[in-house]
Design a protein around this motif. Structure first.
Motif, PDB file in Angstrom:
ATOM      1  N   ILE A  38       8.631 117.719  29.520  1.00 28.66           N
ATOM      2  CA  ILE A  38       8.385 116.547  30.121  1.00 28.66           C
ATOM      3  C   ILE A  38       9.169 115.798  31.358  1.00 28.66           C
ATOM      4  O   ILE A  38       8.230 115.417  32.882  1.00 28.66           O
ATOM      5  CB  ILE A  38       7.490 115.331  29.412  1.00 28.66           C
ATOM      6  N   VAL A  39      10.465 115.526  30.974  1.00 26.75           N
ATOM      7  CA  VAL A  39      10.998 114.993  32.497  1.00 26.75           C
ATOM      8  C   VAL A  39      11.139 115.271  33.659  1.00 26.75           C
ATOM      9  O   VAL A  39      11.083 115.119  34.735  1.00 26.75           O
ATOM     10  CB  VAL A  39      12.246 114.246  31.878  1.00 26.75           C
ATOM     11  N   ARG A  40      11.855 116.780  33.615  1.00 24.24           N
ATOM     12  CA  ARG A  40      11.888 118.009  34.461  1.00 24.24           C
ATOM     13  C   ARG A  40      10.407 117.656  35.258  1.00 24.24           C
ATOM     14  O   ARG A  40      10.784 118.053  36.399  1.00 24.24           O
ATOM     15  CB  ARG A  40      12.296 119.183  33.645  1.00 24.24           C
ATOM     16  N   GLU A  44       9.434 116.168  39.485  1.00 27.07           N
ATOM     17  CA  GLU A  44       8.926 117.699  40.210  1.00 27.07           C
ATOM     18  C   GLU A  44       7.883 116.628  40.600  1.00 27.07           C
ATOM     19  O   GLU A  44       7.091 116.899  41.418  1.00 27.07           O
ATOM     20  CB  GLU A  44       8.676 118.984  39.530  1.00 27.07           C
ATOM     21  N   GLY A  45       7.573 115.739  40.201  1.00 28.87           N
ATOM     22  CA  GLY A  45       6.194 114.663  40.568  1.00 28.87           C
ATOM     23  C   GLY A  45       4.600 114.887  39.599  1.00 28.87           C
ATOM     24  O   GLY A  45       4.071 114.703  40.361  1.00 28.87           O
ATOM     25  N   LEU A  46       4.792 115.327  38.856  1.00 29.99           N
ATOM     26  CA  LEU A  46       3.598 115.534  37.786  1.00 29.99           C
ATOM     27  C   LEU A  46       3.693 114.291  37.128  1.00 29.99           C
ATOM     28  O   LEU A  46       4.726 113.621  36.698  1.00 29.99           O
ATOM     29  CB  LEU A  46       3.764 116.344  36.530  1.00 29.99           C
ATOM     30  N   ALA A  51       1.895 116.968  32.872  1.00 29.22           N
ATOM     31  CA  ALA A  51       3.478 117.190  32.457  1.00 29.22           C
ATOM     32  C   ALA A  51       2.847 117.773  30.941  1.00 29.22           C
ATOM     33  O   ALA A  51       3.130 118.260  30.352  1.00 29.22           O
ATOM     34  CB  ALA A  51       4.295 116.383  32.608  1.00 29.22           C
ATOM     35  N   MET A  52       2.327 116.889  30.428  1.00 36.81           N
ATOM     36  CA  MET A  52       1.933 117.454  28.668  1.00 36.81           C
ATOM     37  C   MET A  52       0.838 117.866  28.972  1.00 36.81           C
ATOM     38  O   MET A  52      -0.056 118.659  27.717  1.00 36.81           O
ATOM     39  CB  MET A  52       1.396 115.969  28.241  1.00 36.81           C
ATOM     40  N   GLY A  53      -0.547 118.415  30.173  1.00 34.82           N
ATOM     41  CA  GLY A  53      -1.160 119.597  29.668  1.00 34.82           C
ATOM     42  C   GLY A  53      -2.145 118.957  29.733  1.00 34.82           C
ATOM     43  O   GLY A  53      -3.776 119.556  28.942  1.00 34.82           O
ATOM     44  N   LEU A  54      -2.254 117.524  29.259  1.00 30.52           N
ATOM     45  CA  LEU A  54      -3.165 116.684  29.061  1.00 30.52           C
ATOM     46  C   LEU A  54      -4.748 117.048  29.929  1.00 30.52           C
ATOM     47  O   LEU A  54      -4.631 116.892  31.077  1.00 30.52           O
ATOM     48  CB  LEU A  54      -3.620 115.298  28.684  1.00 30.52           C
ATOM     49  N   THR A  55      -5.823 117.456  30.029  1.00 23.83           N
ATOM     50  CA  THR A  55      -7.313 117.850  30.690  1.00 23.83           C
ATOM     51  C   THR A  55      -7.918 116.308  31.142  1.00 23.83           C
ATOM     52  O   THR A  55      -7.519 115.060  30.113  1.00 23.83           O
ATOM     53  CB  THR A  55      -8.157 118.963  30.026  1.00 23.83           C
ATOM     54  N   ARG A  56      -8.677 116.498  32.069  1.00 19.86           N
ATOM     55  CA  ARG A  56      -9.732 114.678  32.946  1.00 19.86           C
ATOM     56  C   ARG A  56     -10.603 115.148  31.427  1.00 19.86           C
ATOM     57  O   ARG A  56     -10.944 113.537  31.294  1.00 19.86           O
ATOM     58  CB  ARG A  56      -9.949 114.941  33.919  1.00 19.86           C
ATOM     59  N   ASP A  57     -11.096 115.807  30.375  1.00 15.91           N
ATOM     60  CA  ASP A  57     -11.665 114.891  29.388  1.00 15.91           C
ATOM     61  C   ASP A  57     -10.739 114.790  28.466  1.00 15.91           C
ATOM     62  O   ASP A  57     -11.336 113.630  27.576  1.00 15.91           O
ATOM     63  CB  ASP A  57     -12.253 117.152  28.638  1.00 15.91           C
ATOM     64  N   GLU A  58      -9.599 115.143  28.036  1.00 19.73           N
ATOM     65  CA  GLU A  58      -9.067 114.508  27.144  1.00 19.73           C
ATOM     66  C   GLU A  58      -8.621 112.962  27.364  1.00 19.73           C
ATOM     67  O   GLU A  58      -8.545 112.757  26.769  1.00 19.73           O
ATOM     68  CB  GLU A  58      -7.455 115.486  26.776  1.00 19.73           C
ATOM     69  N   PHE A  82      -4.556 100.937  27.073  1.00 26.15           N
ATOM     70  CA  PHE A  82      -4.511 100.789  28.503  1.00 26.15           C
ATOM     71  C   PHE A  82      -3.108 101.170  29.118  1.00 26.15           C
ATOM     72  O   PHE A  82      -2.745 101.468  29.869  1.00 26.15           O
ATOM     73  CB  PHE A  82      -5.415 100.226  28.903  1.00 26.15           C
ATOM     74  N   GLY A  83      -2.738 100.395  28.706  1.00 26.79           N
ATOM     75  CA  GLY A  83      -0.723 100.374  28.640  1.00 26.79           C
ATOM     76  C   GLY A  83      -0.329 102.004  28.930  1.00 26.79           C
ATOM     77  O   GLY A  83       0.553 102.438  29.465  1.00 26.79           O
ATOM     78  N   TYR A  84      -0.698 102.555  27.285  1.00 26.24           N
ATOM     79  CA  TYR A  84      -0.078 104.098  27.285  1.00 26.24           C
ATOM     80  C   TYR A  84      -0.581 104.449  28.486  1.00 26.24           C
ATOM     81  O   TYR A  84      -0.031 105.460  28.971  1.00 26.24           O
ATOM     82  CB  TYR A  84      -0.478 104.368  26.427  1.00 26.24           C
ATOM     83  N   LEU A  85      -2.412 104.541  28.246  1.00 23.64           N
ATOM     84  CA  LEU A  85      -2.812 105.511  30.078  1.00 23.64           C
ATOM     85  C   LEU A  85      -2.510 105.304  31.233  1.00 23.64           C
ATOM     86  O   LEU A  85      -2.005 106.378  31.837  1.00 23.64           O
ATOM     87  CB  LEU A  85      -4.767 104.946  29.341  1.00 23.64           C
ATOM     88  N   VAL A  86      -2.296 103.410  31.507  1.00 26.71           N
ATOM     89  CA  VAL A  86      -0.755 103.807  33.147  1.00 26.71           C
ATOM     90  C   VAL A  86      -0.117 104.669  32.616  1.00 26.71           C
ATOM     91  O   VAL A  86       0.185 104.881  34.119  1.00 26.71           O
ATOM     92  CB  VAL A  86      -1.177 101.929  32.613  1.00 26.71           C
ATOM     93  N   MET A  87       1.212 104.281  31.805  1.00 27.01           N
ATOM     94  CA  MET A  87       1.616 105.204  31.685  1.00 27.01           C
ATOM     95  C   MET A  87       1.907 106.638  31.702  1.00 27.01           C
ATOM     96  O   MET A  87       2.560 107.433  32.663  1.00 27.01           O
ATOM     97  CB  MET A  87       2.704 104.757  30.147  1.00 27.01           C
ATOM     98  N   ILE A  88       0.880 106.834  31.059  1.00 24.97           N
ATOM     99  CA  ILE A  88       0.836 109.000  31.155  1.00 24.97           C
ATOM    100  C   ILE A  88      -0.477 108.995  33.034  1.00 24.97           C
ATOM    101  O   ILE A  88       0.001 110.376  32.764  1.00 24.97           O
ATOM    102  CB  ILE A  88       0.129 109.227  30.085  1.00 24.97           C
ATOM    103  N   ASP A  89      -0.903 108.214  33.048  1.00 24.98           N
ATOM    104  CA  ASP A  89      -2.172 108.900  34.510  1.00 24.98           C
ATOM    105  C   ASP A  89      -2.277 107.523  35.116  1.00 24.98           C
ATOM    106  O   ASP A  89      -3.139 106.627  35.325  1.00 24.98           O
ATOM    107  CB  ASP A  89      -3.357 109.673  33.660  1.00 24.98           C
ATOM    108  N   PRO A  90      -0.838 107.565  36.363  1.00 19.56           N
ATOM    109  CA  PRO A  90      -1.099 106.352  36.257  1.00 19.56           C
ATOM    110  C   PRO A  90      -1.719 106.204  37.629  1.00 19.56           C
ATOM    111  O   PRO A  90      -1.941 104.695  38.720  1.00 19.56           O
ATOM    112  CB  PRO A  90       0.702 105.943  36.929  1.00 19.56           C
ATOM    113  N   LEU A  91      -1.622 107.212  38.281  1.00 14.90           N
ATOM    114  CA  LEU A  91      -3.112 107.702  39.570  1.00 14.90           C
ATOM    115  C   LEU A  91      -4.177 106.927  38.966  1.00 14.90           C
ATOM    116  O   LEU A  91      -5.393 107.086  39.957  1.00 14.90           O
ATOM    117  CB  LEU A  91      -3.582 108.344  40.905  1.00 14.90           C
TER     118      LEU A  91
END
Length: 183
Positions: A38-40, A44-46, A51-58, A82-91
């Motif tokens: 995941i860190v690798r 690379e910009g993901l 990196a975890m393979g979460l879909t937009r639906d998830e 929402f703090g976790y969501l910002v960390m994993i999906d910041p855009l």
């Protein structure tokens, strides 16, 4: 092109860059980044979510669960979610907006302000972001900044963004500021 700021005397940008590089290298070594896929991927910009393979639906399901907490007024749990969501999906701009609303609900205005700025960096035409940011400015007594934020909200509504409710809210807040200025 605008004049670029000068480096203050006695400051070596090469030395600062070297210190930052050393700190990042040590951090990556400490967390064993080369062993963590995941860190690798993040290097690379993901995003973490990618990196975890979460879909937009998830991610939308996680957002919906966090939004229910926010709508119920459970601000502390909403901040966590929402703090976790910002960390994993910041855009994903709505994550920042809702985190800001939750911080605002807890009275943590500086934290809310930061998230509304992040939201607007991702969705600069959204009048709701300017309205909430203006409220934060008002709360801390920055009336001129609040007025500017409310004016931007009104302008975005006139440009076809947002809805009639946001336009009415912007105009009402500006009228209140104008009334207070003449009192």
């Amino acid at each position: 092109m605008a004049d670029l700021p000068e480096t203050p005397p006695g400051i070596s940008t090469d030395r600062i860059a070297a210190l930052i590089g050393e700190a990042v290298d040590q951090f990556l070594k400490d967390i064993k980044a080369d062993e963590n896929p995941i860190v690798r991927d993040m290097m690379e910009g993901l995003t973490v979510a990618q990196a975890m393979g979460l879909t937009r639906d998830e991610l939308e399901a996680l957002y919906a669960a966090a939004f229910r907490l926010l709508a119920a007024g459970n601000f502390a749990a909403a901040v966590d979610s929402f703090g976790y969501l910002v960390m994993i999906d910041p855009l994903h701009a709505p994550n920042h907006y809702c985190l800001g609303v939750a911080w605002q609900g807890m009275g943590r205005i500086k934290d809310a302000e930061r998230e509304f700025v992040n939201f607007l960096a991702l969705d600069a035409t959204n009048p709701d972001g300017y309205l909430r940011l203006g409220e934060c400015y008002l709360h801390r007594g920055a009336t001129a900044l609040a007025r500017e934020a409310f004016e931007l909200a009104e302008a975005e509504c006139r440009n076809g963004h947002g809805d009639g409710i946001a336009l009415e809210e912007a105009r009402a807040k500006l009228a209140l500021l104008n009334k207070d200025a003449t009192a």
